[in-house]
Scaffold this active site. Sequence first.
Site, PDB file in Angstrom:
ATOM      1  N   GLY A  89       0.860  -1.181   0.000  1.00 48.40           N
ATOM      2  CA  GLY A  89       0.000   0.000   0.000  1.00 48.40           C
ATOM      3  C   GLY A  89       0.892   1.225   0.000  1.00 48.40           C
ATOM      4  O   GLY A  89       1.918   1.249  -0.687  1.00 48.40           O
ATOM      5  N   SER A 122       5.752  -5.421  -1.241  1.00 52.92           N
ATOM      6  CA  SER A 122       5.751  -4.033  -1.689  1.00 52.92           C
ATOM      7  C   SER A 122       6.108  -3.097  -0.540  1.00 52.92           C
ATOM      8  O   SER A 122       7.243  -3.079  -0.088  1.00 52.92           O
ATOM      9  CB  SER A 122       4.395  -3.697  -2.314  1.00 52.92           C
ATOM     10  OG  SER A 122       4.401  -2.433  -2.923  1.00 52.92           O
ATOM     11  N   ALA A 123       5.161  -2.328  -0.010  1.00 57.63           N
ATOM     12  CA  ALA A 123       5.465  -1.432   1.106  1.00 57.63           C
ATOM     13  C   ALA A 123       5.969  -2.209   2.316  1.00 57.63           C
ATOM     14  O   ALA A 123       6.824  -1.722   3.067  1.00 57.63           O
ATOM     15  CB  ALA A 123       4.223  -0.623   1.484  1.00 57.63           C
ATOM     16  N   HIS A 159       8.643  -3.211  -7.262  1.00 59.87           N
ATOM     17  CA  HIS A 159       8.012  -2.879  -8.545  1.00 59.87           C
ATOM     18  C   HIS A 159       9.028  -2.243  -9.499  1.00 59.87           C
ATOM     19  O   HIS A 159       8.657  -1.396 -10.327  1.00 59.87           O
ATOM     20  CB  HIS A 159       6.839  -1.905  -8.360  1.00 59.87           C
ATOM     21  CG  HIS A 159       5.794  -2.358  -7.398  1.00 59.87           C
ATOM     22  ND1 HIS A 159       4.750  -3.189  -7.734  1.00 59.87           N
ATOM     23  CD2 HIS A 159       5.624  -2.079  -6.076  1.00 59.87           C
ATOM     24  CE1 HIS A 159       3.982  -3.399  -6.677  1.00 59.87           C
ATOM     25  NE2 HIS A 159       4.500  -2.736  -5.652  1.00 59.87           N
ATOM     26  N   GLU A 195       8.680  -6.764 -10.644  1.00 55.53           N
ATOM     27  CA  GLU A 195       7.464  -7.479 -10.299  1.00 55.53           C
ATOM     28  C   GLU A 195       7.618  -8.941 -10.702  1.00 55.53           C
ATOM     29  O   GLU A 195       8.051  -9.251 -11.807  1.00 55.53           O
ATOM     30  CB  GLU A 195       6.253  -6.852 -10.985  1.00 55.53           C
ATOM     31  CG  GLU A 195       5.951  -5.456 -10.465  1.00 55.53           C
ATOM     32  CD  GLU A 195       4.556  -4.968 -10.840  1.00 55.53           C
ATOM     33  OE1 GLU A 195       3.906  -5.605 -11.687  1.00 55.53           O
ATOM     34  OE2 GLU A 195       4.112  -3.951 -10.270  1.00 55.53           O
TER      35      GLU A 195
END
Length: 248
Positions: A89, A122-123, A159, A195
């Site tokens: 997020g 991700s985050a 990413h 990714e």
Amino acid sequence: MKRRLLLVSNSTLHGGGYLQHCQQQIQDFFGKNVKRILFVPYALQDRDAYTKTARDKFKTLGYEVDSVHETPDPVEAVRKAEGIFIGGGNTFRLLKALYDNKLVTEIRKRVLEDGIPYMGSSAGTNVSTISINTTNDMPIVYPPTFAAIGLVPFNINPHYLDADPNSKHMGETREQRIVQYHEEHDTPCVLGLREGSLLLVEGNKATLLGSTKARLFKRSLRWTLCLFLPSAPSPLAEVSFLSINLGF
């Protein structure tokens, strides 16, 4: 060191569902001894909906999920956790909430000293590193510091996207932004995780897994050195933290 980490670039890969592309690695990582996983949904505003998404997915993999936002005492929840998963997020929102709930130090202790498995996506991968300086996100809120949990001695850019030579877009490429970061003094290496790629960390060994490759950027006196890492597990894909610190 007891450190065990699974650091995923992205939770959803084009053409697949939530965590589908890395579900086998997740099961291999948490194994059969872990029954319940503590989920940290702080990176998204709707924590209930996010928790349901994670809970439904992990149930298909054989794990129960407790969300840290559902407990009256987040610190105690971390102290009792068998394993931790921090989802993606907005990285700034996530790190601020971790500090607000006094979880940064507690998570670091549980992972580095007690050896519980930590998974980030991700985050959640960003906050496992030295700092969130190499996130792709907008600073929609302000954490007290950019310093993150510090489970690995380098930064990650999830990413990671290669420049398209045919694009007419005139903004900086991801590589150019990382080079700009390395123009500052005392900046650590940055691993660009494309990714589909993920990093498995066991003790002092980091192994690149997944369907795509990664790039490792190291600041030198005059330029950023970029190393390509193969995607398939092999001796060349295994990088010790000592090698990263010394620039290979």
